[in-house]
Scaffold this motif. Structure first.
Motif, PDB file in Angstrom:
ATOM      1  N   LEU A  73      88.187  35.513  -0.034  1.00  0.00           N
ATOM      2  CA  LEU A  73      89.511  35.017   0.322  1.00  0.00           C
ATOM      3  C   LEU A  73      89.393  33.523   0.591  1.00  0.00           C
ATOM      4  O   LEU A  73      88.531  33.088   1.350  1.00  0.00           O
ATOM      5  N   THR A  74      90.291  32.743  -0.022  1.00  0.00           N
ATOM      6  CA  THR A  74      90.186  31.291   0.030  1.00  0.00           C
ATOM      7  C   THR A  74      91.403  30.675   0.708  1.00  0.00           C
ATOM      8  O   THR A  74      92.537  31.119   0.522  1.00  0.00           O
ATOM      9  N   LEU A  75      91.134  29.623   1.485  1.00  0.00           N
ATOM     10  CA  LEU A  75      92.170  28.747   2.025  1.00  0.00           C
ATOM     11  C   LEU A  75      91.988  27.377   1.389  1.00  0.00           C
ATOM     12  O   LEU A  75      90.891  26.801   1.426  1.00  0.00           O
ATOM     13  N   ASN A  76      93.065  26.842   0.806  1.00  0.00           N
ATOM     14  CA  ASN A  76      93.065  25.470   0.314  1.00  0.00           C
ATOM     15  C   ASN A  76      94.430  24.852   0.600  1.00  0.00           C
ATOM     16  O   ASN A  76      95.256  25.453   1.292  1.00  0.00           O
ATOM     17  N   LYS A  77      94.675  23.660   0.094  1.00  0.00           N
ATOM     18  CA  LYS A  77      95.948  22.974   0.365  1.00  0.00           C
ATOM     19  C   LYS A  77      97.139  23.791  -0.098  1.00  0.00           C
ATOM     20  O   LYS A  77      98.233  23.704   0.469  1.00  0.00           O
ATOM     21  N   GLY A 107      90.278  24.412  12.678  1.00  0.00           N
ATOM     22  CA  GLY A 107      91.623  24.834  12.334  1.00  0.00           C
ATOM     23  C   GLY A 107      91.705  26.050  11.441  1.00  0.00           C
ATOM     24  O   GLY A 107      92.779  26.620  11.263  1.00  0.00           O
ATOM     25  N   VAL A 108      90.581  26.455  10.864  1.00  0.00           N
ATOM     26  CA  VAL A 108      90.566  27.607   9.960  1.00  0.00           C
ATOM     27  C   VAL A 108      90.493  28.895  10.793  1.00  0.00           C
ATOM     28  O   VAL A 108      89.738  28.978  11.754  1.00  0.00           O
ATOM     29  N   VAL A 109      91.283  29.880  10.400  1.00  0.00           N
ATOM     30  CA  VAL A 109      91.253  31.185  11.054  1.00  0.00           C
ATOM     31  C   VAL A 109      90.978  32.254  10.001  1.00  0.00           C
ATOM     32  O   VAL A 109      91.686  32.357   9.005  1.00  0.00           O
ATOM     33  N   VAL A 110      89.924  33.026  10.228  1.00  0.00           N
ATOM     34  CA  VAL A 110      89.637  34.216   9.436  1.00  0.00           C
ATOM     35  C   VAL A 110      89.914  35.412  10.333  1.00  0.00           C
ATOM     36  O   VAL A 110      89.521  35.420  11.498  1.00  0.00           O
ATOM     37  N   ALA A 111      90.610  36.419   9.815  1.00  0.00           N
ATOM     38  CA  ALA A 111      91.008  37.543  10.667  1.00  0.00           C
ATOM     39  C   ALA A 111      90.756  38.876   9.971  1.00  0.00           C
ATOM     40  O   ALA A 111      90.983  39.026   8.773  1.00  0.00           O
ATOM     41  N   PHE A 112      90.275  39.816  10.752  1.00  0.00           N
ATOM     42  CA  PHE A 112      90.174  41.221  10.359  1.00  0.00           C
ATOM     43  C   PHE A 112      90.890  41.974  11.466  1.00  0.00           C
ATOM     44  O   PHE A 112      90.430  41.994  12.605  1.00  0.00           O
ATOM     45  N   TYR A 113      92.050  42.546  11.160  1.00  0.00           N
ATOM     46  CA  TYR A 113      92.878  43.060  12.234  1.00  0.00           C
ATOM     47  C   TYR A 113      93.771  44.193  11.754  1.00  0.00           C
ATOM     48  O   TYR A 113      93.849  44.505  10.557  1.00  0.00           O
ATOM     49  N   MET A 114      94.441  44.820  12.720  1.00  0.00           N
ATOM     50  CA  MET A 114      95.391  45.892  12.452  1.00  0.00           C
ATOM     51  C   MET A 114      96.730  45.513  13.061  1.00  0.00           C
ATOM     52  O   MET A 114      96.792  44.933  14.150  1.00  0.00           O
ATOM     53  N   TRP A 216      93.610  31.715   6.939  1.00  0.00           N
ATOM     54  CA  TRP A 216      94.826  30.915   6.971  1.00  0.00           C
ATOM     55  C   TRP A 216      94.650  29.687   7.853  1.00  0.00           C
ATOM     56  O   TRP A 216      93.632  29.528   8.534  1.00  0.00           O
ATOM     57  N   ASP A 217      95.640  28.813   7.797  1.00  0.00           N
ATOM     58  CA  ASP A 217      95.622  27.538   8.510  1.00  0.00           C
ATOM     59  C   ASP A 217      96.181  27.730   9.913  1.00  0.00           C
ATOM     60  O   ASP A 217      97.372  27.971  10.104  1.00  0.00           O
ATOM     61  N   GLY A 218      95.302  27.624  10.914  1.00  0.00           N
ATOM     62  CA  GLY A 218      95.715  27.745  12.312  1.00  0.00           C
ATOM     63  C   GLY A 218      95.630  26.420  13.038  1.00  0.00           C
ATOM     64  O   GLY A 218      95.298  26.373  14.233  1.00  0.00           O
ATOM     65  N   SER A 219      95.963  25.330  12.315  1.00  0.00           N
ATOM     66  CA  SER A 219      95.805  23.981  12.871  1.00  0.00           C
ATOM     67  C   SER A 219      96.491  23.796  14.214  1.00  0.00           C
ATOM     68  O   SER A 219      96.018  23.033  15.067  1.00  0.00           O
ATOM     69  N   VAL A 230      92.968  21.585  10.388  1.00  0.00           N
ATOM     70  CA  VAL A 230      92.227  21.752   9.141  1.00  0.00           C
ATOM     71  C   VAL A 230      92.155  20.407   8.411  1.00  0.00           C
ATOM     72  O   VAL A 230      93.149  19.698   8.284  1.00  0.00           O
ATOM     73  N   ASN A 231      90.977  20.047   7.947  1.00  0.00           N
ATOM     74  CA  ASN A 231      90.782  18.847   7.142  1.00  0.00           C
ATOM     75  C   ASN A 231      90.497  19.306   5.711  1.00  0.00           C
ATOM     76  O   ASN A 231      89.409  19.786   5.401  1.00  0.00           O
ATOM     77  N   TYR A 232      91.489  19.151   4.846  1.00  0.00           N
ATOM     78  CA  TYR A 232      91.373  19.685   3.492  1.00  0.00           C
ATOM     79  C   TYR A 232      90.430  18.868   2.607  1.00  0.00           C
ATOM     80  O   TYR A 232      90.208  19.228   1.446  1.00  0.00           O
ATOM     81  N   LYS A 233      89.848  17.824   3.165  1.00  0.00           N
ATOM     82  CA  LYS A 233      88.778  17.132   2.455  1.00  0.00           C
ATOM     83  C   LYS A 233      87.604  18.078   2.219  1.00  0.00           C
ATOM     84  O   LYS A 233      86.825  17.896   1.274  1.00  0.00           O
ATOM     85  N   TYR A 234      87.498  19.100   3.086  1.00  0.00           N
ATOM     86  CA  TYR A 234      86.375  20.037   3.005  1.00  0.00           C
ATOM     87  C   TYR A 234      86.737  21.333   2.282  1.00  0.00           C
ATOM     88  O   TYR A 234      85.956  22.280   2.275  1.00  0.00           O
TER      89      TYR A 234
END
Length: 319
Positions: A73-77, A107-114, A216-219, A230-234
């Motif tokens: 799963l990817t987060l980008n601009k 600022g990045v959030v990865v989630a595994f949830y219900m 997702w973006d949790g900035s 989140v710094n999208y340079k990375y």
């Protein structure tokens, strides 16, 4: 997932309240003798993700591999991305092996949830594993949380540093959810238990929920209260999920009660994660493992935050 902004004063107080063991927990190079606990994840078969899940959002940023047994799963601009389980469950055992994005991840959030916010938008339940990024990519924070019956005005967060680098290889994150308790486990070691007793019964998650995997973006809130967005340079930020296990009571909307099934098929489970002996209460070994994790690695508990809660939630006063 609803997040409430926190005041600057709150974060100052949290810094004071962080446990004195944090320096020990910060050392990812430290060597720890891990507790000897039952490997509950060995009891269940792995789901094929591309058959057990549907796209929730960001389809172009979702890439299945190994015949659907894992997913990136990817987060980008452009977008984050996420999956939602094909089935809804009313209690069970839910687990995934996850590898988090390396490098700068503020600022990045990865989630595994219900959650069942789609079915009960004003009265939803939720059980969360959330991974909060950091300026130092190795220092991801694990946050656990629960909501019950729409009581989103009180976040019951607890935060942990991990005893390993979660970006180097896969680690297992598991949830036990039944009428007795909710247990969060990391590599089969319990880190938190929420018992369905006393005042917690009114806010205990009890309605059918879907399983989600997202990035997702949790900035606005995730890292240092939103100071480090989140710094999208990375980019791209890529989270990998595999070894997915979802075993429990599959909810069928046409019935008034859930039907316990295995792998989405009718019939009794060979291992019942709802009432089986290994799941209704923690063993002595698991309790010792949980004490080890909480004493060494927990860095925040809502029950130890009077700045946020001048009157602590009632369950905190019972401890």
């Amino acid at each position: 997932m609803k997040k409430m902004p926190l005041m600057k004063e709150h974060f100052m107080l949290v810094g004071i309240l962080i446990f004195c063991t944090i320096e020990d927990a910060r050392s990812l190079d430290g060597h720890y003798t891990l507790p000897n606990v039952t490997h509950l994840t060995d009891l269940f078969h792995h789901q094929t993700l591309n058959q057990a899940f549907l796209t929730s959002f960001g389809s172009s940023n979702i890439h299945f591999g190994n015949n659907g047994s894992n997913v990136q799963l990817t987060l980008n601009k452009t977008s984050g991305s996420g999956l939602i389980s094909l089935n809804k469950y009313n209690y069970g055992f839910f687990s995934s092996a996850i590898k988090l994005p390396p490098g700068y991840s503020s600022g990045v959030v990865v989630a595994f949830y219900m959650s069942n916010a789609d079915l009960f938008p004003h009265n939803h339940d939720e059980i969360d594993f959330e991974f909060l990024g950091h300026e130092n990519g190795k220092q991801w924070i694990l946050q656990t949380n629960i909501y019950g019956n729409g009581k989103t005005n009180i976040g019951r967060e607890e935060k942990f540093r991990l005893w390993f680098d979660p970006t180097e290889e896969f680690h297992q994150y598991s949830i036990i959810w039944n009428s007795h308790h909710i247990v969060f486990l990391v590599d089969n070691i319990p880190v938190r238990e929420v018992e369905n007793i006393g005042v917690m019964s009114a806010v205990y998650p009890s309605k059918p929920m879907s399983v989600y995997a997202t990035i997702w973006d949790g900035s606005e809130w995730a890292t240092n209260g939103g100071k480090n967005p989140v710094n999208y340079k990375y980019e791209p930020f890529v989270a990998s999920f595999g070894e997915m296990e979802m075993e429990g009571c599959v909810w069928i909307s046409a019935r008034s009660v859930p039907s316990c099934s295995k792998g989405g098929q009718e019939g009794p489970s060979t291992v019942d994660p709802v009432e089986g002996e290994d799941f209704v209460k923690l063993s002595q070994q698991q309790k010792m493992g949980m004490d080890w994790a909480r004493n060494k690695f927990m860095i925040y508990s809502y029950c130890k935050d009077p700045g946020r809660f001048p009157v602590l939630p009632p369950e905190c006063r019972m401890r």
